[in-house]
Write a protein that holds these residues in place. Sequence first.
Motif, PDB file in Angstrom:
ATOM      1  N   ALA A 135       0.835  -1.208   0.000  1.00 34.54           N
ATOM      2  CA  ALA A 135       0.000   0.000   0.000  1.00 34.54           C
ATOM      3  C   ALA A 135       0.869   1.256   0.000  1.00 34.54           C
ATOM      4  O   ALA A 135       0.399   2.338  -0.344  1.00 34.54           O
ATOM      5  N   ASP A 136       2.134   1.099   0.370  1.00 35.74           N
ATOM      6  CA  ASP A 136       3.076   2.224   0.449  1.00 35.74           C
ATOM      7  C   ASP A 136       3.698   2.460  -0.929  1.00 35.74           C
ATOM      8  O   ASP A 136       4.510   1.649  -1.401  1.00 35.74           O
ATOM      9  N   ASN A 137       3.331   3.556  -1.560  1.00 36.72           N
ATOM     10  CA  ASN A 137       3.860   3.848  -2.896  1.00 36.72           C
ATOM     11  C   ASN A 137       5.374   4.006  -2.886  1.00 36.72           C
ATOM     12  O   ASN A 137       6.047   3.695  -3.878  1.00 36.72           O
ATOM     13  N   ALA A 138       5.923   4.492  -1.763  1.00 32.65           N
ATOM     14  CA  ALA A 138       7.377   4.640  -1.673  1.00 32.65           C
ATOM     15  C   ALA A 138       8.053   3.274  -1.776  1.00 32.65           C
ATOM     16  O   ALA A 138       9.132   3.146  -2.390  1.00 32.65           O
ATOM     17  N   GLU A 139       7.432   2.250  -1.198  1.00 32.51           N
ATOM     18  CA  GLU A 139       7.965   0.886  -1.290  1.00 32.51           C
ATOM     19  C   GLU A 139       7.925   0.394  -2.736  1.00 32.51           C
ATOM     20  O   GLU A 139       8.892  -0.220  -3.234  1.00 32.51           O
ATOM     21  N   LEU A 140       6.846   0.672  -3.434  1.00 32.28           N
ATOM     22  CA  LEU A 140       6.715   0.241  -4.827  1.00 32.28           C
ATOM     23  C   LEU A 140       7.720   0.952  -5.724  1.00 32.28           C
ATOM     24  O   LEU A 140       8.281   0.356  -6.654  1.00 32.28           O
ATOM     25  N   ILE A 141       7.963   2.213  -5.439  1.00 31.28           N
ATOM     26  CA  ILE A 141       8.947   2.971  -6.223  1.00 31.28           C
ATOM     27  C   ILE A 141      10.356   2.471  -5.923  1.00 31.28           C
ATOM     28  O   ILE A 141      11.198   2.350  -6.829  1.00 31.28           O
ATOM     29  N   GLU A 142      10.618   2.154  -4.678  1.00 30.61           N
ATOM     30  CA  GLU A 142      11.939   1.615  -4.319  1.00 30.61           C
ATOM     31  C   GLU A 142      12.206   0.300  -5.043  1.00 30.61           C
ATOM     32  O   GLU A 142      13.309   0.054  -5.543  1.00 30.61           O
ATOM     33  N   LEU A 143      11.179  -0.566  -5.120  1.00 29.70           N
ATOM     34  CA  LEU A 143      11.341  -1.839  -5.827  1.00 29.70           C
ATOM     35  C   LEU A 143      11.571  -1.634  -7.316  1.00 29.70           C
ATOM     36  O   LEU A 143      12.217  -2.461  -7.976  1.00 29.70           O
ATOM     37  N   ALA A 144      11.055  -0.533  -7.852  1.00 25.20           N
ATOM     38  CA  ALA A 144      11.281  -0.236  -9.278  1.00 25.20           C
ATOM     39  C   ALA A 144      12.764  -0.038  -9.570  1.00 25.20           C
ATOM     40  O   ALA A 144      13.206  -0.229 -10.720  1.00 25.20           O
ATOM     41  N   GLY A 145      13.524   0.311  -8.538  1.00 24.21           N
ATOM     42  CA  GLY A 145      14.965   0.475  -8.720  1.00 24.21           C
ATOM     43  C   GLY A 145      15.664  -0.822  -9.085  1.00 24.21           C
ATOM     44  O   GLY A 145      16.808  -0.804  -9.558  1.00 24.21           O
ATOM     45  N   LYS A 146      15.005  -1.954  -8.886  1.00 24.16           N
ATOM     46  CA  LYS A 146      15.574  -3.254  -9.234  1.00 24.16           C
ATOM     47  C   LYS A 146      15.409  -3.577 -10.725  1.00 24.16           C
ATOM     48  O   LYS A 146      15.944  -4.575 -11.204  1.00 24.16           O
ATOM     49  N   VAL A 147      14.625  -2.739 -11.418  1.00 24.35           N
ATOM     50  CA  VAL A 147      14.418  -2.930 -12.859  1.00 24.35           C
ATOM     51  C   VAL A 147      15.122  -1.778 -13.579  1.00 24.35           C
ATOM     52  O   VAL A 147      14.755  -0.611 -13.397  1.00 24.35           O
ATOM     53  N   LYS A 148      16.081  -2.099 -14.364  1.00 24.51           N
ATOM     54  CA  LYS A 148      16.888  -1.080 -15.032  1.00 24.51           C
ATOM     55  C   LYS A 148      16.013  -0.146 -15.882  1.00 24.51           C
ATOM     56  O   LYS A 148      15.226  -0.595 -16.713  1.00 24.51           O
ATOM     57  N   GLY A 149      16.132   1.153 -15.625  1.00 21.22           N
ATOM     58  CA  GLY A 149      15.444   2.159 -16.425  1.00 21.22           C
ATOM     59  C   GLY A 149      13.997   2.411 -16.063  1.00 21.22           C
ATOM     60  O   GLY A 149      13.330   3.233 -16.699  1.00 21.22           O
ATOM     61  N   LEU A 150      13.485   1.755 -15.017  1.00 20.58           N
ATOM     62  CA  LEU A 150      12.061   1.926 -14.673  1.00 20.58           C
ATOM     63  C   LEU A 150      11.810   3.114 -13.747  1.00 20.58           C
ATOM     64  O   LEU A 150      10.790   3.807 -13.889  1.00 20.58           O
ATOM     65  N   ASP A 151      12.715   3.360 -12.822  1.00 21.63           N
ATOM     66  CA  ASP A 151      12.497   4.427 -11.837  1.00 21.63           C
ATOM     67  C   ASP A 151      12.760   5.790 -12.478  1.00 21.63           C
ATOM     68  O   ASP A 151      13.847   6.346 -12.397  1.00 21.63           O
ATOM     69  N   ALA A 180       8.293   9.855 -14.717  1.00 18.98           N
ATOM     70  CA  ALA A 180       7.002   9.455 -15.286  1.00 18.98           C
ATOM     71  C   ALA A 180       6.416   8.282 -14.503  1.00 18.98           C
ATOM     72  O   ALA A 180       5.219   8.255 -14.172  1.00 18.98           O
ATOM     73  N   PHE A 181       7.265   7.301 -14.202  1.00 13.56           N
ATOM     74  CA  PHE A 181       6.798   6.142 -13.429  1.00 13.56           C
ATOM     75  C   PHE A 181       6.378   6.570 -12.027  1.00 13.56           C
ATOM     76  O   PHE A 181       5.311   6.166 -11.544  1.00 13.56           O
ATOM     77  N   ARG A 182       7.173   7.390 -11.392  1.00 13.03           N
ATOM     78  CA  ARG A 182       6.853   7.838 -10.029  1.00 13.03           C
ATOM     79  C   ARG A 182       5.519   8.595 -10.002  1.00 13.03           C
ATOM     80  O   ARG A 182       4.686   8.376  -9.119  1.00 13.03           O
ATOM     81  N   GLY A 183       5.334   9.477 -10.977  1.00 12.56           N
ATOM     82  CA  GLY A 183       4.088  10.231 -11.035  1.00 12.56           C
ATOM     83  C   GLY A 183       2.890   9.324 -11.244  1.00 12.56           C
ATOM     84  O   GLY A 183       1.825   9.515 -10.633  1.00 12.56           O
ATOM     85  N   CYS A 184       3.054   8.320 -12.088  1.00 11.93           N
ATOM     86  CA  CYS A 184       1.975   7.367 -12.374  1.00 11.93           C
ATOM     87  C   CYS A 184       1.598   6.588 -11.116  1.00 11.93           C
ATOM     88  O   CYS A 184       0.410   6.397 -10.817  1.00 11.93           O
ATOM     89  N   VAL A 185       2.614   6.173 -10.359  1.00 11.99           N
ATOM     90  CA  VAL A 185       2.365   5.413  -9.138  1.00 11.99           C
ATOM     91  C   VAL A 185       1.694   6.293  -8.082  1.00 11.99           C
ATOM     92  O   VAL A 185       0.680   5.920  -7.479  1.00 11.99           O
ATOM     93  N   GLU A 186       2.251   7.470  -7.855  1.00 10.92           N
ATOM     94  CA  GLU A 186       1.750   8.345  -6.798  1.00 10.92           C
ATOM     95  C   GLU A 186       0.359   8.897  -7.101  1.00 10.92           C
ATOM     96  O   GLU A 186      -0.438   9.128  -6.189  1.00 10.92           O
ATOM     97  N   ASP A 187       0.058   9.093  -8.386  1.00  8.06           N
ATOM     98  CA  ASP A 187      -1.254   9.619  -8.765  1.00  8.06           C
ATOM     99  C   ASP A 187      -2.321   8.530  -8.865  1.00  8.06           C
ATOM    100  O   ASP A 187      -3.502   8.841  -9.031  1.00  8.06           O
ATOM    101  N   GLY A 188      -1.910   7.254  -8.802  1.00 10.11           N
ATOM    102  CA  GLY A 188      -2.889   6.168  -8.966  1.00 10.11           C
ATOM    103  C   GLY A 188      -3.538   6.227 -10.343  1.00 10.11           C
ATOM    104  O   GLY A 188      -4.760   6.021 -10.470  1.00 10.11           O
ATOM    105  N   THR A 189      -2.724   6.482 -11.358  1.00 13.63           N
ATOM    106  CA  THR A 189      -3.243   6.704 -12.709  1.00 13.63           C
ATOM    107  C   THR A 189      -4.150   5.569 -13.191  1.00 13.63           C
ATOM    108  O   THR A 189      -5.173   5.809 -13.852  1.00 13.63           O
TER     109      THR A 189
END
Length: 276
Positions: free
Chosen positions: A197-213, A216-225
């Motif tokens: 439920a913690d968007n910060a956790e989801l964004i941190e995990l995105a760091g494990k995928v090259k080029g994902l963090d 644009a990705f952060r805004g999409c996650v935080e805004d619940g697009t």
Amino acid sequence: MDLGPGRRVAPPRFVLRGVSEKNREGKRTARERLAVEREKQKTADRRRRTLIVGASVVCVLALAAVIGVVAANAGKDDGSEEAGPVVAPSGALGKDGLAVPVGKESAKSTLTVWEDFRCPACKSFELAYRPTLHELTESGQLKIEYHLVTLIDGNMGGTGSRNSANAAACAQDAGKFAEYHDVLFDNQPPETDDAFADNAELIELAGKVKGLDTPAFRGCVEDGTHNSWVAKSNEAFQKGRFPGTPTVLLGDKNIYQDRTMTPAKLRKMVEEANQQ
């Protein structure tokens, strides 16, 4: 009055009549006071009954209002009702754009998977079948259509299923769904822990995928697009009356319910289907 021997006159009777009349007057006054008191009591009783009835009506109306609010909010925690437009992720397929494709479009066989990123059974399936699924999709023998579900949010409470599904849809926008999908299952918290439920956790995990963090990705996650899209996908799952998650369909067969199923057996089934 003495009129002489043997002759007496009785006292005037008006004295006795005066006392009697006073007694009657007193009794009448007492009855009237009692009647007045009884009328006052009846009036008070009527007023009390009116107040009780009025209070009861107010309580009933208040209870109805509470029930209405509860009913209006029922199911919202599982993401079944989301405000805002439905924004499907880039490249989504199928009815209402609810399927996220992985693999080559030309593949003859299609595996349809309904999953929840908070679901332990889904993680077990993914870890057991991942090497085979990667092999079959990369070789062009199989394409997978993922449908994201919020079943655990509905059962356990929280928003981790929805938020992680939205984040996965954001990763699809960036062309990184498959990689991020695997990262989420590799880092799945315990079922009762709503860490996703913690968007910060989801964004941190995105760091494990090259080029994902990216911003644009952060805004999409935080805004619940894609939250409304996730809700629509979950509604489709409920309408489909599937037994649970994961539901894994090869054609019309739910292979997850087949207790004899193994990765090797799935590979053989795909290869045989492709030869037809």
